[in-house]
Each structure stands twice: as structure tokens, then as C-alpha cells.
Design an enzyme around this catalytic site. Sequence first.
Site, PDB file in Angstrom:
ATOM      1  CE1 TYR A 161      -3.956   2.157   0.652  1.00  0.00           C
ATOM      2  CE2 TYR A 161      -2.666   3.120   2.424  1.00  0.00           C
ATOM      3  CZ  TYR A 161      -3.765   3.155   1.594  1.00  0.00           C
ATOM      4  OH  TYR A 161      -4.687   4.169   1.706  1.00  0.00           O
TER       5      TYR A 161
HETATM    6  N1  LIG Z   1      -9.732   5.815   5.489  1.00  0.00           N
HETATM    7  C1  LIG Z   1      -8.491   6.231   5.667  1.00  0.00           C
HETATM    8  O1  LIG Z   1      -8.002   6.375   6.790  1.00  0.00           O
HETATM    9  C2  LIG Z   1      -7.648   6.561   4.456  1.00  0.00           C
HETATM   10  C3  LIG Z   1      -6.387   7.128   4.698  1.00  0.00           C
HETATM   11  C4  LIG Z   1      -5.602   7.456   3.607  1.00  0.00           C
HETATM   12  C5  LIG Z   1      -6.062   7.235   2.318  1.00  0.00           C
HETATM   13  N2  LIG Z   1      -7.281   6.675   2.124  1.00  0.00           N
HETATM   14  C6  LIG Z   1      -7.701   6.449   0.745  1.00  0.00           C
HETATM   15  O2  LIG Z   1      -8.974   7.034   0.545  1.00  0.00           O
HETATM   16  C7  LIG Z   1      -9.616   6.376  -0.549  1.00  0.00           C
HETATM   17  C8  LIG Z   1     -11.059   6.074  -0.190  1.00  0.00           C
HETATM   18  O3  LIG Z   1     -11.075   5.112   0.842  1.00  0.00           O
HETATM   19  P1  LIG Z   1     -12.126   5.148   2.053  1.00  0.00           P
HETATM   20  O4  LIG Z   1     -11.356   5.342   3.288  1.00  0.00           O
HETATM   21  O5  LIG Z   1     -13.245   6.036   1.702  1.00  0.00           O
HETATM   22  O6  LIG Z   1     -12.560   3.613   2.081  1.00  0.00           O
HETATM   23  P2  LIG Z   1     -13.871   2.846   1.630  1.00  0.00           P
HETATM   24  O7  LIG Z   1     -13.539   1.408   1.737  1.00  0.00           O
HETATM   25  O8  LIG Z   1     -15.061   3.367   2.354  1.00  0.00           O
HETATM   26  O9  LIG Z   1     -13.998   3.281   0.124  1.00  0.00           O
HETATM   27  C9  LIG Z   1     -13.211   2.740  -0.901  1.00  0.00           C
HETATM   28  C10 LIG Z   1     -14.056   2.730  -2.117  1.00  0.00           C
HETATM   29  O10 LIG Z   1     -13.311   2.226  -3.217  1.00  0.00           O
HETATM   30  C11 LIG Z   1     -14.085   1.247  -3.855  1.00  0.00           C
HETATM   31  N3  LIG Z   1     -13.235   0.321  -4.562  1.00  0.00           N
HETATM   32  C12 LIG Z   1     -12.315  -0.512  -4.033  1.00  0.00           C
HETATM   33  N4  LIG Z   1     -11.725  -1.211  -5.019  1.00  0.00           N
HETATM   34  C13 LIG Z   1     -12.273  -0.770  -6.176  1.00  0.00           C
HETATM   35  C14 LIG Z   1     -12.072  -1.093  -7.529  1.00  0.00           C
HETATM   36  N5  LIG Z   1     -11.182  -2.018  -7.902  1.00  0.00           N
HETATM   37  N6  LIG Z   1     -12.799  -0.457  -8.473  1.00  0.00           N
HETATM   38  C15 LIG Z   1     -13.711   0.483  -8.117  1.00  0.00           C
HETATM   39  N7  LIG Z   1     -13.956   0.816  -6.854  1.00  0.00           N
HETATM   40  C16 LIG Z   1     -13.244   0.194  -5.899  1.00  0.00           C
HETATM   41  C17 LIG Z   1     -14.870   0.603  -2.730  1.00  0.00           C
HETATM   42  O11 LIG Z   1     -15.968  -0.131  -3.204  1.00  0.00           O
HETATM   43  C18 LIG Z   1     -15.271   1.829  -1.957  1.00  0.00           C
HETATM   44  O12 LIG Z   1     -16.355   2.477  -2.565  1.00  0.00           O
HETATM   45  C19 LIG Z   1      -8.764   5.167  -0.882  1.00  0.00           C
HETATM   46  O13 LIG Z   1      -7.959   5.443  -2.014  1.00  0.00           O
HETATM   47  C20 LIG Z   1      -7.893   5.001   0.348  1.00  0.00           C
HETATM   48  O14 LIG Z   1      -6.693   4.342   0.049  1.00  0.00           O
HETATM   49  C21 LIG Z   1      -8.093   6.339   3.158  1.00  0.00           C
END
Ligand SMILES: NC(=O)c1ccc[n+]([C@@H]2O[C@H](COP(=O)([O-])OP(=O)(O)OC[C@H]3O[C@@H](n4cnc5c(N)ncnc54)[C@H](O)[C@@H]3O)[C@@H](O)[C@H]2O)c1
Length: 257
Positions: A161
Site C-alpha cells: 500500500y
Molecule cells: N480511510 C483512511 O483512513 C484513508 C487514509 C488514507 C487514504 N485513504 C484512501 O482514501 C480512498 C477512499 O477510501 P475510504 O477510506 O473512503 O474507504 P472505503 O472502503 O469506504 O472506500 C473505498 C471505495 O473504493 C471502492 N473500490 C475498491 N476497489 C475498487 C475497484 N477495484 N474499483 C472500483 N472501486 C473500488 C470501494 O468499493 C469503496 O467504494 C482510498 O484510495 C484510500 O486508500 C483512506
Amino acid sequence: MGDERLLLNGKVAMITGASSGIGAAAARLFAAEGAAVVLVARRKERLDLLVEEIRADGGRAVAVRGDVASSDDVERAVATAVETFGTLDAAFNNAGYATAGTPLHEIDDEVYERTLDVNLRGVWNCLRHQVPVMLGSGAGGSVVNTSSVAGLRATGASAAYVAAKHAVIGLTRAAALDYGRRGVRVNALVVGSTRTEMMEEVLGVDPDLEEVFLAHSVQRRMSGPDEVAQAAAWLCSDRSSFVTGAAMAVDGGATAL
Ligand SMILES: NC(=O)c1ccc[n+]([C@@H]2O[C@H](COP(=O)([O-])OP(=O)(O)OC[C@H]3O[C@@H](n4cnc5c(N)ncnc54)[C@H](O)[C@@H]3O)[C@@H](O)[C@H]2O)c1
């Protein structure tokens, strides 16, 4: 036309990973700020509910089932934007996949590949299909890619990641150079710990991480999804017109520590 006071009045925006968390918050916010939104995720039933909700509030939205790791799926989503709303002005490439709790040598090749496929190839596929439409429209565009604090710093036991999110920042900067003079801006969001399903899953594997994540924020709290979506909306809007190639932190100060 529309309400010119709205941040994204009249824009057409594609949002990936829109079925939950930050993406779903962005879908609601972008639509409320006047954008027509094209929502992409694998869980179509959830997207359909969100589209209904946005339309009931007077917004414009369409759902596309798609896996960002598939170039064909992303191409179809971009084509849907053009067919339904006439163009594509903005994109929030936010879909992500994370696993944690495994040291590098124990991460399965399959997990490594899926992590790179969704987080890096997903952004790659999006840029390759979105940018030509933005260049061709004559109106330019703005792309925002979701990276992470893990895109600037290493976090433990999540090497795949960390590598993918570092690469998203590199890809963002490279794309910003390629298109800077042609009206397309490309930025990354350095997202800090945010309360979403992804976070719940990570904490499910190792609840002790909650304390670690809280200590990563000078505010001693996690973000809500809407706080991240607000930054994405601004970067997608014309109000950020001199911002490109940036890795903008929305991390409660984590990268200041
Ligand atoms: N939550 C955190 O603490 C955090 C921190 C840093 C970065 N992020 C990043 O934020 C972004 C959103 O994540 P989140 O925290 O909202 O999590 P989440 O799991 O709620 O949302 C992730 C979304 O991506 C979708 N997804 C996953 N794989 C996919 C694919 N192959 N094709 C299409 N859609 C896909 C999921 O269905 C979901 O809608 C991500 O890129 C994650 O890496 C999150």
C-alpha cells in the site's frame, strides 16, 4: 445557468470508489455544489441508492458499475459521462484498496498485485481515459488522485500500500507536467486517518492501531469523510486554478509531525 455561487456549478465530475466512505461523501458534496456526477464502483446497488438520493435532492447523477483496475471499465465510465452529460471537466480518482498488519515478506503476491492494481493502475487507467476528453473539450479540466499519508511516509506492515500510494504522488506530478500548459491540472490528496469502512476493516485486524492513528494527528482525532471530500471539491473547482502537481495534505497535521 445554474447557481454561479456553487463551487462546481455546471461541471461534470467522475468519482471512483463512490459507493462508500470518502467517495460517497464526495458524490453528495459535488452534486450539492452543482456538478453532474458520474459515480463508479463495483457495488452497483449502493451506487443506485446514492444516485436516487442525489436526484431526490435535485442533483444530476448516474451510476456505472466498474473496477478501476480494468481499463475497459474505466473507458466505459468516461464514455458514460460524455454520453449522459456531454463532457468531463473533473475527476476524483479515489477508489482504493488497503490491507495492513503483514510485514513485507509475508504479503502474498496476490495481495501485492491487487493493491498495485487498484491503487496505482486504477489511477493510471483513469488518467489515460479522462485526460483526452479534457484536452479535446477545449475547456481543460482538473483531476484529483487520492493518495495517503502512506504516500509520503512509511506506515508499518503495509509495504504494498505504501509503495502504491507513493507511486500515485509520482504519477500525479508527472501528469501535471505533461498537461500543465494544456489546461489540465492534476493534484493528489494526502489523506490522513479517516473514519470509513476501510478504516473499520484495518482496525478490525488490529484494534491497537486506533491509538497509533490518533497519535498521527496533531488534532488527536480522525477525519470524517466529508472533510476530505471538501478538499477534493475545491481542487476540482476553478477556485484552485493555480494549483497543479501538488500533494495536498488533509491529514490533521500528520505530515507536520
Ligand atoms: N480511510 C483512511 O483512513 C484513508 C487514509 C488514507 C487514504 N485513504 C484512501 O482514501 C480512498 C477512499 O477510501 P475510504 O477510506 O473512503 O474507504 P472505503 O472502503 O469506504 O472506500 C473505498 C471505495 O473504493 C471502492 N473500490 C475498491 N476497489 C475498487 C475497484 N477495484 N474499483 C472500483 N472501486 C473500488 C470501494 O468499493 C469503496 O467504494 C482510498 O484510495 C484510500 O486508500 C483512506
